[in-house]
Design a protein around this motif. Structure first.
Motif, PDB file in Angstrom:
ATOM      1  N   THR A 205       0.910  -1.117   0.042  1.00  0.00           N
ATOM      2  CA  THR A 205      -0.016  -0.038  -0.022  1.00  0.00           C
ATOM      3  C   THR A 205       0.926   1.302   0.057  1.00  0.00           C
ATOM      4  O   THR A 205       1.785   1.340   1.065  1.00  0.00           O
ATOM      5  CB  THR A 205      -0.967   0.273   1.232  1.00  0.00           C
ATOM      6  N   SER A 206       0.615   2.139  -0.907  1.00  0.00           N
ATOM      7  CA  SER A 206       1.388   3.393  -1.106  1.00  0.00           C
ATOM      8  C   SER A 206       0.980   4.420  -0.306  1.00  0.00           C
ATOM      9  O   SER A 206      -0.202   4.246   0.250  1.00  0.00           O
ATOM     10  CB  SER A 206       1.567   3.912  -2.691  1.00  0.00           C
ATOM     11  N   ASP A 207       1.504   5.587  -0.185  1.00  0.00           N
ATOM     12  CA  ASP A 207       1.151   6.782   0.823  1.00  0.00           C
ATOM     13  C   ASP A 207      -0.154   7.302   0.083  1.00  0.00           C
ATOM     14  O   ASP A 207      -0.837   8.120   0.530  1.00  0.00           O
ATOM     15  CB  ASP A 207       2.139   7.729   0.888  1.00  0.00           C
ATOM     16  N   ASN A 208      -0.319   6.780  -1.086  1.00  0.00           N
ATOM     17  CA  ASN A 208      -1.536   7.387  -1.862  1.00  0.00           C
ATOM     18  C   ASN A 208      -2.771   6.563  -1.774  1.00  0.00           C
ATOM     19  O   ASN A 208      -3.843   6.505  -2.701  1.00  0.00           O
ATOM     20  CB  ASN A 208      -1.171   8.012  -3.196  1.00  0.00           C
ATOM     21  N   GLY A 209      -2.766   5.275  -1.346  1.00  0.00           N
ATOM     22  CA  GLY A 209      -3.906   4.355  -1.121  1.00  0.00           C
ATOM     23  C   GLY A 209      -3.848   3.338  -2.099  1.00  0.00           C
ATOM     24  O   GLY A 209      -4.601   2.528  -2.176  1.00  0.00           O
ATOM     25  N   CYS A 210      -2.907   3.378  -2.910  1.00  0.00           N
ATOM     26  CA  CYS A 210      -2.767   2.519  -4.012  1.00  0.00           C
ATOM     27  C   CYS A 210      -2.273   0.944  -3.641  1.00  0.00           C
ATOM     28  O   CYS A 210      -1.334   0.917  -2.605  1.00  0.00           O
ATOM     29  CB  CYS A 210      -1.781   2.963  -5.131  1.00  0.00           C
TER      30      CYS A 210
END
Length: 257
Positions: free
Chosen positions: A1-6
């Motif tokens: 999970t990235s910091d952008n919610g991906c």
């Protein structure tokens, strides 16, 4: 999970290989004997290779090796079992190498008719010597520790004697030696006659088949020849050649007046 919610995911399989179970046994041996090792290692599947270390005295990669240790005592043996997948297990056991006895004996030269006294000098560094087996070289034997034996015939070169000793651990050693039995000197009293008239004398001479060191007559004379003047028995005892044991023998004769 990235910091952008991906989000994304991945799954992979991992393999955990089975470990081998290293094990072995060995029978105790006597010094200088070969010890056999019995490999009891197991694995549920796959194959194994083996690395043995014999107390810094040697190594082996055999399945069931045999090894001869130098000296006696307790020795540490390590086995490493490695599977075909590189998994390892090891076991270290202590094995025993019992000391070998050192058989030995002494026996003094004797004259025929005397008993040969065998003195056991066998030793062992640990444990005890429990069994003795002597063969005397004349088809007789003994199981005594310090036996005595009287031979029936002289043997100037010596009877071949063998002693086998066995310890409480079953370790054995054999030693051979000789038991010399000297013949008695053959002595005869000789004279030109053995009867005489009163007032005469007869010269008696002790003749022997070997060098004589001492003559002893029952008349207390100590010469090879004596003058017999009385009726009765005359006896001489001689001591023979020291190189042949210095054995003694006697002869007697009767002088008639």
């Amino acid at each position: 999970t990235s910091d952008n919610g991906c989000m994304n995911e991945v799954s992979k399989e991992v393999t955990i290989y089975v470990l081998p179970d290293a094990d072995f046994t060995a029978d105790d041996v006597c010094e200088d004997a070969t010890m056999n090792f019995y490999n009891g290692s197991a694995i549920s599947y796959g194959s194994m290779t083996y690395d043995w270390t014999f107390d810094n005295q040697g190594t082996s990669t055999d399945v069931n090796p045999a090894f001869t240790f130098t000296g006696n005592g307790t020795f540490s043996v390590k086995l490493v079992a490695t599977s075909n997948n590189g998994c390892k297990d090891s076991v270290t056991n202590v094995v025993n190498v019992w000391p070998k006895p050192v058989a030995g004996f002494t026996v003094a030269d004797v004259c025929i008719g005397e008993a040969s006294e065998f003195v056991n000098t066998s030793t062992v560094t640990a444990g005890t010597i429990d069994e003795y087996f002597w063969t005397f070289g004349d088809a007789t034997y003994s199981t005594g520790e310090n036996p005595s034996h009287t031979y029936g015939a002289a043997n100037e070169s010596g009877y071949g004697v063998e002693l086998r000793v066995v310890t409480d651990k079953g370790c054995a050693d054999i030693v051979t030696g000789t038991a010399v039995v000297w013949p008695l000197p053959v002595v005869n009293i000789t004279a030109d006659r053995f009867s005489m008239c009163d007032g005469d004398s007869i010269e008696l001479t002790a003749d022997a088949d070997q060098a004589v060191t001492t003559y002893r007559w029952n008349t207390e004379e100590t010469t090879k020849s004596i003058q017999a003047k009385k009726n009765g028995w005359y006896t001489v005892t001689v001591v023979g050649d020291p190189a042949k044991g210095g054995c003694t023998a006697s002869d007697s004769t009767f002088v008639t007046v």
